[in-house]
Design a protein around this motif. Structure first.
Motif, short mmCIF file in Angstrom:
data_model
loop_
_atom_site.label_atom_id
_atom_site.label_comp_id
_atom_site.label_asym_id
_atom_site.label_seq_id
_atom_site.Cartn_x
_atom_site.Cartn_y
_atom_site.Cartn_z
N ASP A 27 0.61 -1.00 -0.12
CA ASP A 27 0.33 0.01 0.00
C ASP A 27 0.34 1.20 0.00
OD1 ASP A 27 -2.04 -1.66 0.13
OD2 ASP A 27 -2.23 -1.70 1.93
N VAL A 28 1.99 1.76 -0.09
CA VAL A 28 3.29 2.15 -0.08
C VAL A 28 3.15 1.91 -0.82
CG1 VAL A 28 5.47 3.51 1.12
CG2 VAL A 28 3.87 2.28 2.58
N VAL A 29 4.28 1.22 -2.33
CA VAL A 29 4.59 1.30 -3.83
C VAL A 29 4.26 2.01 -3.94
CG1 VAL A 29 3.77 -0.28 -4.19
CG2 VAL A 29 5.96 0.41 -4.89
N THR A 30 2.25 2.06 -4.15
CA THR A 30 1.59 2.26 -5.30
C THR A 30 0.43 3.71 -4.17
OG1 THR A 30 2.16 1.25 -6.66
CG2 THR A 30 0.56 2.32 -7.34
N PRO A 31 0.56 4.55 -5.27
CA PRO A 31 -0.97 5.60 -4.30
C PRO A 31 -2.21 5.05 -4.94
CG PRO A 31 0.36 6.99 -5.54
CD PRO A 31 1.02 5.28 -6.52
N PRO A 32 -3.08 4.72 -4.13
CA PRO A 32 -4.45 3.83 -3.81
C PRO A 32 -4.98 4.85 -4.90
CG PRO A 32 -4.22 5.09 -1.88
CD PRO A 32 -3.07 5.22 -2.61
N ARG A 33 -6.13 3.69 -5.51
CA ARG A 33 -6.75 4.15 -6.52
C ARG A 33 -7.94 5.25 -5.64
NH1 ARG A 33 -9.25 -0.65 -10.68
NH2 ARG A 33 -6.46 -0.48 -11.50
N ALA A 34 -8.31 5.98 -6.10
CA ALA A 34 -9.06 7.21 -5.85
C ALA A 34 -10.39 7.89 -6.54
CB ALA A 34 -8.77 8.28 -4.21
N SER A 35 -11.33 8.84 -6.46
CA SER A 35 -12.20 9.15 -7.52
C SER A 35 -11.86 10.49 -7.89
CB SER A 35 -13.85 8.92 -7.26
OG SER A 35 -14.14 9.70 -5.76
N ARG A 36 -12.10 11.02 -8.53
CA ARG A 36 -11.89 12.37 -8.86
C ARG A 36 -12.05 13.76 -8.11
NH1 ARG A 36 -10.84 13.21 -15.50
NH2 ARG A 36 -9.37 12.32 -15.65
N ALA A 42 -10.64 16.55 -0.86
CA ALA A 42 -9.60 16.23 0.05
C ALA A 42 -8.49 17.71 -0.19
CB ALA A 42 -9.14 14.92 -0.14
N GLU A 43 -8.39 17.69 -1.30
CA GLU A 43 -7.24 18.58 -1.92
C GLU A 43 -7.69 19.83 -0.92
OE1 GLU A 43 -4.59 20.62 -5.23
OE2 GLU A 43 -5.34 19.19 -5.28
N ARG A 44 -9.02 20.02 -1.24
CA ARG A 44 -9.66 21.51 -0.68
C ARG A 44 -9.43 21.24 0.73
NH1 ARG A 44 -15.58 24.15 -2.47
NH2 ARG A 44 -15.33 25.98 -1.81
N ILE A 45 -9.80 20.45 1.57
CA ILE A 45 -9.70 20.69 3.11
C ILE A 45 -8.49 20.34 3.53
CG2 ILE A 45 -10.32 18.87 5.22
CD1 ILE A 45 -12.86 17.63 3.67
N VAL A 46 -7.04 19.86 3.03
CA VAL A 46 -6.45 19.95 3.07
C VAL A 46 -5.87 21.32 2.68
CG1 VAL A 46 -4.03 19.26 3.18
CG2 VAL A 46 -6.01 17.42 3.57
N ARG A 47 -5.62 22.10 1.90
CA ARG A 47 -5.11 22.93 1.86
C ARG A 47 -5.70 24.41 2.65
NH1 ARG A 47 -3.02 24.90 -2.93
NH2 ARG A 47 -2.20 23.53 -4.79
N ARG A 48 -6.95 24.89 2.96
CA ARG A 48 -8.01 25.58 3.41
C ARG A 48 -7.79 24.97 5.29
NH1 ARG A 48 -14.37 26.10 3.53
NH2 ARG A 48 -14.45 27.83 5.16
N PHE A 80 0.65 13.04 -2.84
CA PHE A 80 -0.08 13.23 -1.47
C PHE A 80 -1.95 13.56 -0.95
CE2 PHE A 80 -0.81 16.94 1.62
CZ PHE A 80 -0.32 16.50 2.66
N PHE A 81 -2.75 14.02 -2.12
CA PHE A 81 -3.95 14.40 -1.96
C PHE A 81 -4.47 13.32 -2.30
CE2 PHE A 81 -2.07 18.88 -2.56
CZ PHE A 81 -2.56 19.02 -1.06
N ARG A 82 -3.81 12.78 -3.09
CA ARG A 82 -5.42 10.81 -3.24
C ARG A 82 -5.03 9.92 -2.32
NH1 ARG A 82 -2.42 10.61 -8.06
NH2 ARG A 82 -0.88 8.74 -8.05
N ARG A 83 -3.52 9.90 -2.23
CA ARG A 83 -3.37 9.59 -0.93
C ARG A 83 -4.22 10.00 0.14
NH1 ARG A 83 0.52 5.05 -1.08
NH2 ARG A 83 2.24 5.95 -2.06
N ILE A 84 -4.40 10.61 0.85
CA ILE A 84 -5.64 11.14 2.23
C ILE A 84 -6.72 11.06 1.12
CG2 ILE A 84 -5.96 13.19 3.15
CD1 ILE A 84 -3.17 14.41 2.98
N GLY A 85 -7.16 11.46 -0.29
CA GLY A 85 -8.65 11.40 -0.45
C GLY A 85 -9.39 9.39 -0.23
N ALA A 86 -8.20 9.01 -0.49
CA ALA A 86 -8.61 7.91 -0.81
C ALA A 86 -8.87 7.00 1.31
CB ALA A 86 -7.44 6.65 -1.40
N ALA A 87 -7.58 7.17 1.68
CA ALA A 87 -7.80 6.35 2.78
C ALA A 87 -7.25 7.41 3.97
CB ALA A 87 -6.27 5.84 2.77
N GLY A 88 -6.92 8.57 4.30
CA GLY A 88 -7.02 10.09 5.29
C GLY A 88 -5.75 9.47 5.90
#
Length: 427
Positions: A27-36, A42-48, A80-88
């Motif tokens: 689960d580290v070698v490849t970022p997980p799948r997450a919808s756009r 996730a990106e908007r929440i984290v940036r804010r 970074f944002f894709r991982r947070i979107g997929a798995a917090g």
């Protein structure tokens, strides 16, 4: 795991791409799948959240956000944002393990984040936690079989690994210092001070029948035996038991200490005193009633129980009680930190035990962790020689820094608790 060379003195080198063993770290070698959509939210929440914090967050070397402070360098913002979107927060940790973000001062960055953990996600979205947060895997439940597997995952890694960063007492819990800043040479005495205070709380002396739940590597049992106590100590870690027996024999106390490979639920007998150091965190919340009923059953008349426990705020414990975390996935499977209120509730509802005294010293744990983390970094080449790869070393660097930050921010505390039985009044 494959041994490799440690390349930077402060933080383990990023282990991106082909440098990560896909069999060991799928689960580290490849970022997980997450919808756009999920990634964008996730990106908007984290940036804010980051924009209003005293941090300097550099995104892809092109954009800075934050109010200024410790640097968090996000090398691959998309991953970074894709991982947070997929798995917090699991994704946040895995992103560090993958080398997608870094920090010259990881404790500084994580202390800021820990101090704001309750408000990083907008409150309305916090109510939706159950829709996206992962649940605890059933295999990590603290049953007898699950507990053995959980304990082995961490404590049977390698005695040699722990010896590289712990002090000569091999104490893997908070020390108690006389003052700050703490120095490495003072750590053994500070660990003995912590142990002696627990033994004093439990009134351990000549002839005391003492039960220790969670042997560690035997230092508490050795000091209790030196006081003249007769000690039964139980553990689920074969690695720890083997070394503890050797250390106890070398100290000349083999006749006073019986170290058993045993689940706490299977202990029999009656004891004048019970001591347990940072073991309740591994029990699992659903088994706290069983744990405290067991202590109540084993404690003899007039006996005393001294516990050392890592605690967290009650509201945060309740909010995240069912959530699967990065720490649980990679470091302590099945673990759950209690609150002091939770301990009060369980003992009052399920036992005759009551907390008679509670003393916190979280800043001491922050210093203990700092010393361990610095030593772990210094011994990076030796860690690699034991067969632990770059990804493992980044994982443990984050674990130690993450824990230190929790105590520095005040989000976590460590407490020594004295429990005694509330005897029933007779008519």
């Amino acid at each position: 795991m494959t041994a490799s060379t440690f390349r930077t003195p402060a933080v383990p080198a990023p282990a991106t791409g082909p440098g990560i063993d896909p069999a060991r770290w799928p689960d580290v070698v490849t970022p997980p799948r997450a919808s756009r959509l999920r990634t964008a939210v996730a990106e908007r929440i984290v940036r804010r959240a980051l924009a209003r914090l005293p941090l300097r967050v550099r995104l892809g070397g092109r954009e800075d956000i934050g109010l200024g402070g410790p640097l968090m360098d996000v090398h691959d913002p998309d991953a970074f944002f894709r991982r947070i979107g997929a798995a917090g927060l699991i994704g946040f940790g895995e992103s560090y393990m993958a080398g997608e973000w870094d920090a010259p001062d990881p404790v500084g960055v994580l202390t800021v984040l820990a101090g704001e953990v309750a408000t990083l996600v907008p409150r309305p979205l916090q109510r939706l936690r159950g829709l996206w947060a992962r649940r605890h895997p059933e295999a990590q439940t603290g049953t007898r079989e699950g507990a053995r597997t959980n304990i082995s995952h961490h404590y049977d890694l390698s005695n040699d690994l722990f010896a590289l960063f712990l002090d000569e007492t091999l104490s893997y819990s908070s020390a108690l210092f006389r003052g700050f800043p703490a120095e490495p040479a003072l750590l053994p005495a500070a660990q003995h001070r912590k142990i002696d205070r627990l033994l004093d709380l439990a009134a351990v002396g000549p002839g005391t029948r003492l039960l220790e739940i969670g042997t560690g590597w035997g230092e508490l049992a050795i000091r209790a035996a030196a006081r003249g106590a007769h000690v039964v100590s139980v553990t689920l870690s074969r690695e720890q038991r083997d070394l503890a027996l050797r250390r106890i024999a070398a100290a000349g106390h083999a006749d006073r200490v019986d170290v058993r490979l045993c689940d706490y639920r299977d202990i029999e007998g009656s004891y004048d005193a019970i001591v347990s150091v940072e073991m309740i965190e591994a029990v699992g919340a659903e088994f706290w009633p069983v744990y405290f009923r067991t202590l109540d059953r084993l404690l003899g008349p007039g006996g005393r129980i001294a516990l050392q426990a890592i605690t967290m705020p009650d509201d945060r414990m309740r909010a995240g009680r069912s959530t699967f975390t990065w720490i649980q996935k990679y470091i302590f499977p099945g673990g759950q930190l209690p609150s002091t209120e939770a301990i009060d509730r369980v003992t009052a509802d399920r036992t005759g035990l009551r907390v008679e005294r509670s003393d916190g010293f979280g800043t001491h744990y922050a210093e203990t962790l700092r010393l361990w983390r610095e030593r772990f970094t210094e011994e990076a080449e030796a860690v690699g020689a034991l067969g632990f790869d770059d990804t493992f070393r980044r994982m443990w660097t984050l674990y130690l820094a993450y824990s230190e930050a929790g105590f520095r921010s005040g989000y976590l505390d460590v407490r020594q608790l004295l429990l005694t039985r509330q005897e029933q009044e007779t008519a």
